[in-house]
Write a protein that holds these residues in place. Structure first.
Motif, PDB file in Angstrom:
ATOM      1  N   GLY A 198       0.124  12.585   6.059  1.00 27.63           N
ATOM      2  CA  GLY A 198      -0.926  13.188   6.728  1.00 27.63           C
ATOM      3  C   GLY A 198      -0.901  12.960   8.112  1.00 27.63           C
ATOM      4  O   GLY A 198      -1.378  14.044   8.789  1.00 27.63           O
ATOM      5  N   GLU A 199      -0.031  12.462   8.778  1.00 28.63           N
ATOM      6  CA  GLU A 199       0.159  12.041  10.263  1.00 28.63           C
ATOM      7  C   GLU A 199       1.414  12.939  10.735  1.00 28.63           C
ATOM      8  O   GLU A 199       1.381  13.428  11.911  1.00 28.63           O
ATOM      9  N   GLN A 200       1.918  13.413   9.731  1.00 32.08           N
ATOM     10  CA  GLN A 200       3.420  14.082  10.146  1.00 32.08           C
ATOM     11  C   GLN A 200       3.215  15.433  11.032  1.00 32.08           C
ATOM     12  O   GLN A 200       4.007  15.530  11.925  1.00 32.08           O
ATOM     13  N   ASP A 201       2.150  16.149  10.782  1.00 29.56           N
ATOM     14  CA  ASP A 201       1.841  17.271  11.746  1.00 29.56           C
ATOM     15  C   ASP A 201       0.683  17.125  12.452  1.00 29.56           C
ATOM     16  O   ASP A 201       0.269  18.108  12.963  1.00 29.56           O
ATOM     17  N   GLN A 202       0.298  15.962  12.952  1.00 33.76           N
ATOM     18  CA  GLN A 202      -0.681  15.701  13.769  1.00 33.76           C
ATOM     19  C   GLN A 202      -0.331  15.398  15.285  1.00 33.76           C
ATOM     20  O   GLN A 202       0.696  14.641  15.193  1.00 33.76           O
ATOM     21  N   PRO A 203      -1.200  15.287  16.105  1.00 35.15           N
ATOM     22  CA  PRO A 203      -0.821  14.890  17.479  1.00 35.15           C
ATOM     23  C   PRO A 203      -0.545  13.253  17.491  1.00 35.15           C
ATOM     24  O   PRO A 203      -1.530  12.725  16.703  1.00 35.15           O
ATOM     25  N   VAL A 204       0.195  12.916  18.277  1.00 38.87           N
ATOM     26  CA  VAL A 204       0.511  11.266  17.931  1.00 38.87           C
ATOM     27  C   VAL A 204      -0.514  10.758  19.014  1.00 38.87           C
ATOM     28  O   VAL A 204      -0.373  11.083  20.134  1.00 38.87           O
ATOM     29  N   LYS A 205      -1.274   9.837  18.620  1.00 41.04           N
ATOM     30  CA  LYS A 205      -2.315   8.902  19.500  1.00 41.04           C
ATOM     31  C   LYS A 205      -1.427   8.105  20.458  1.00 41.04           C
ATOM     32  O   LYS A 205      -0.498   7.598  20.112  1.00 41.04           O
ATOM     33  N   LEU A 206      -1.674   8.387  21.816  1.00 41.70           N
ATOM     34  CA  LEU A 206      -1.115   7.755  23.181  1.00 41.70           C
ATOM     35  C   LEU A 206      -1.765   6.311  23.293  1.00 41.70           C
ATOM     36  O   LEU A 206      -3.104   6.127  23.252  1.00 41.70           O
ATOM     37  N   SER A 207      -1.247   5.252  23.595  1.00 41.73           N
ATOM     38  CA  SER A 207      -1.605   4.090  24.202  1.00 41.73           C
ATOM     39  C   SER A 207      -1.167   3.920  25.794  1.00 41.73           C
ATOM     40  O   SER A 207       0.251   4.742  26.093  1.00 41.73           O
ATOM     41  N   TYR A 208      -1.809   2.992  26.512  1.00 43.31           N
ATOM     42  CA  TYR A 208      -1.472   2.858  27.814  1.00 43.31           C
ATOM     43  C   TYR A 208      -1.614   1.366  28.102  1.00 43.31           C
ATOM     44  O   TYR A 208      -2.653   0.938  27.684  1.00 43.31           O
ATOM     45  N   HIS A 209      -0.846   0.842  28.604  1.00 38.47           N
ATOM     46  CA  HIS A 209      -1.038  -0.679  29.088  1.00 38.47           C
ATOM     47  C   HIS A 209       0.174  -1.014  30.093  1.00 38.47           C
ATOM     48  O   HIS A 209       1.179  -0.351  29.942  1.00 38.47           O
ATOM     49  N   GLU A 210      -0.350  -1.797  31.028  1.00 41.15           N
ATOM     50  CA  GLU A 210       0.773  -2.232  31.976  1.00 41.15           C
ATOM     51  C   GLU A 210       1.929  -3.078  31.390  1.00 41.15           C
ATOM     52  O   GLU A 210       1.779  -3.616  30.552  1.00 41.15           O
ATOM     53  N   GLY A 211       2.955  -2.729  32.114  1.00 41.68           N
ATOM     54  CA  GLY A 211       3.993  -3.599  31.775  1.00 41.68           C
ATOM     55  C   GLY A 211       5.341  -2.565  31.320  1.00 41.68           C
ATOM     56  O   GLY A 211       5.142  -1.484  31.456  1.00 41.68           O
ATOM     57  N   GLN A 212       6.152  -3.142  30.501  1.00 42.28           N
ATOM     58  CA  GLN A 212       7.142  -2.388  29.945  1.00 42.28           C
ATOM     59  C   GLN A 212       7.215  -2.897  28.338  1.00 42.28           C
ATOM     60  O   GLN A 212       6.733  -3.891  28.143  1.00 42.28           O
ATOM     61  N   GLU A 213       8.240  -2.019  27.858  1.00 43.23           N
ATOM     62  CA  GLU A 213       8.317  -2.006  26.191  1.00 43.23           C
ATOM     63  C   GLU A 213       9.716  -1.935  25.917  1.00 43.23           C
ATOM     64  O   GLU A 213      10.183  -0.934  26.353  1.00 43.23           O
ATOM     65  N   PHE A 214      10.284  -2.708  24.903  1.00 44.63           N
ATOM     66  CA  PHE A 214      11.545  -2.579  24.421  1.00 44.63           C
ATOM     67  C   PHE A 214      11.258  -2.478  22.669  1.00 44.63           C
ATOM     68  O   PHE A 214      10.840  -3.275  22.148  1.00 44.63           O
ATOM     69  N   ASP A 215      11.700  -1.298  22.184  1.00 37.99           N
ATOM     70  CA  ASP A 215      11.586  -1.244  20.554  1.00 37.99           C
ATOM     71  C   ASP A 215      12.930  -0.888  20.098  1.00 37.99           C
ATOM     72  O   ASP A 215      13.653  -0.051  20.471  1.00 37.99           O
ATOM     73  N   TYR A 216      13.372  -1.745  19.024  1.00 33.27           N
ATOM     74  CA  TYR A 216      14.644  -1.555  18.403  1.00 33.27           C
ATOM     75  C   TYR A 216      14.291  -1.272  16.975  1.00 33.27           C
ATOM     76  O   TYR A 216      13.769  -2.160  16.318  1.00 33.27           O
ATOM     77  N   ILE A 217      15.051  -0.351  16.259  1.00 31.99           N
ATOM     78  CA  ILE A 217      14.643   0.172  14.991  1.00 31.99           C
ATOM     79  C   ILE A 217      15.420  -0.608  14.168  1.00 31.99           C
ATOM     80  O   ILE A 217      16.980  -0.623  14.117  1.00 31.99           O
ATOM     81  N   LEU A 218      15.006  -1.269  13.171  1.00 29.46           N
ATOM     82  CA  LEU A 218      15.727  -1.817  12.034  1.00 29.46           C
ATOM     83  C   LEU A 218      15.917  -1.237  11.031  1.00 29.46           C
ATOM     84  O   LEU A 218      17.007  -1.522  10.154  1.00 29.46           O
ATOM     85  N   LYS A 219      14.736  -0.530  10.472  1.00 29.17           N
ATOM     86  CA  LYS A 219      14.741   0.414   9.333  1.00 29.17           C
ATOM     87  C   LYS A 219      13.991   1.267   9.258  1.00 29.17           C
ATOM     88  O   LYS A 219      12.733   1.192   9.819  1.00 29.17           O
ATOM     89  N   GLY A 220      14.474   2.437   8.527  1.00 29.82           N
ATOM     90  CA  GLY A 220      13.629   3.731   8.395  1.00 29.82           C
ATOM     91  C   GLY A 220      13.705   4.419   9.797  1.00 29.82           C
ATOM     92  O   GLY A 220      14.841   4.282  10.657  1.00 29.82           O
ATOM     93  N   SER A 221      12.864   5.449  10.255  1.00 29.52           N
ATOM     94  CA  SER A 221      12.794   6.190  11.485  1.00 29.52           C
ATOM     95  C   SER A 221      11.447   6.092  12.062  1.00 29.52           C
ATOM     96  O   SER A 221      10.483   6.132  11.522  1.00 29.52           O
ATOM     97  N   LEU A 222      11.420   6.321  13.394  1.00 30.63           N
ATOM     98  CA  LEU A 222      10.183   6.224  14.181  1.00 30.63           C
ATOM     99  C   LEU A 222      10.323   7.479  14.955  1.00 30.63           C
ATOM    100  O   LEU A 222      11.167   7.957  15.686  1.00 30.63           O
TER     101      LEU A 222
END
Length: 194
Positions: free
Chosen positions: A120-144
């Motif tokens: 049900g999320e696939q065709d909906q707008p993705v909710k955005l978040s905001y917080h100070e700093g930086q982030e690093f994301d590394y995909i281990l399994k699946g797709s994002l």
């Protein structure tokens, strides 16, 4: 789960009151109306990871202290074995497993995150978040599917993204299966007092 929400809400309210921070200031900081903020503080609404992170940053405490009520004590090293860590379940089934929950004075917050695939999320707008700093994301399994303000990136196994988390960002699992990724949230440098 409702008891856990009430415990976290009580810790947030207590910390805010001890530090003499107004609900209005916390509402502005978390991007909510004062009414929405007070609803969370009363335990009537669940918390997003971003909300908890912003509260911890403003209160000057570890995220783990808000979630568990315990203070981290380790200062040399911490090992977290496979499948362990502090589970933090937030936002439509997302599971954050904190991988350094006992280490004090962290420069970053490392998590093993599982994002559930929800058709049900696939065709909906993705909710955005905001917080100070930086982030690093590394995909281990699946797709994002990652929304970076008005840019969309689809990341697969072995892909990584590093970004300024003060900009709008959001993500959902895509491709028909859950996505597991390593997320390292880097705290913003402390602003010097004038």
């Amino acid at each position: 789960m409702e008891d856990k929400i009430m415990e976290i809400a009580q810790r947030i309210r207590t910390l805010r009151e001890i530090l003499e921070i107004s609900p209005e200031e916390m509402a502005r900081l978390t991007g909510l109306s004062t009414e929405e903020y007070l609803k969370k503080e009363a335990g009537k609404d669940d918390f997003s990871f971003t909300f908890l992170y912003q509260c911890a940053e403003r209160f000057g405490v570890e995220l783990v202290e808000i979630v568990t009520g315990d203070s981290p004590k380790l200062s040399f090293y911490q090992v977290v074995r496979r499948g362990k860590g502090l589970p933090i379940k937030r936002r439509a089934g997302f599971t954050y497993n904190h991988l350094a929950m006992l280490f004090e004075h962290k420069l970053c917050e490392p998590f093993l995150v599982t994002a559930p695939y929800l058709a049900g999320e696939q065709d909906q707008p993705v909710k955005l978040s905001y917080h100070e700093g930086q982030e690093f994301d590394y995909i281990l399994k699946g797709s994002l599917k990652v929304m970076m303000e008005d840019h969309i990136e689809v990341l697969g196994e072995g892909d990584a993204i590093y970004y300024d988390s003060g900009h709008g960002h959001g993500m959902i699992a895509t491709g028909g299966e859950d996505c597991q990724f390593l997320a390292v949230v880097l705290k913003a440098p402390k602003k010097e007092e004038k």
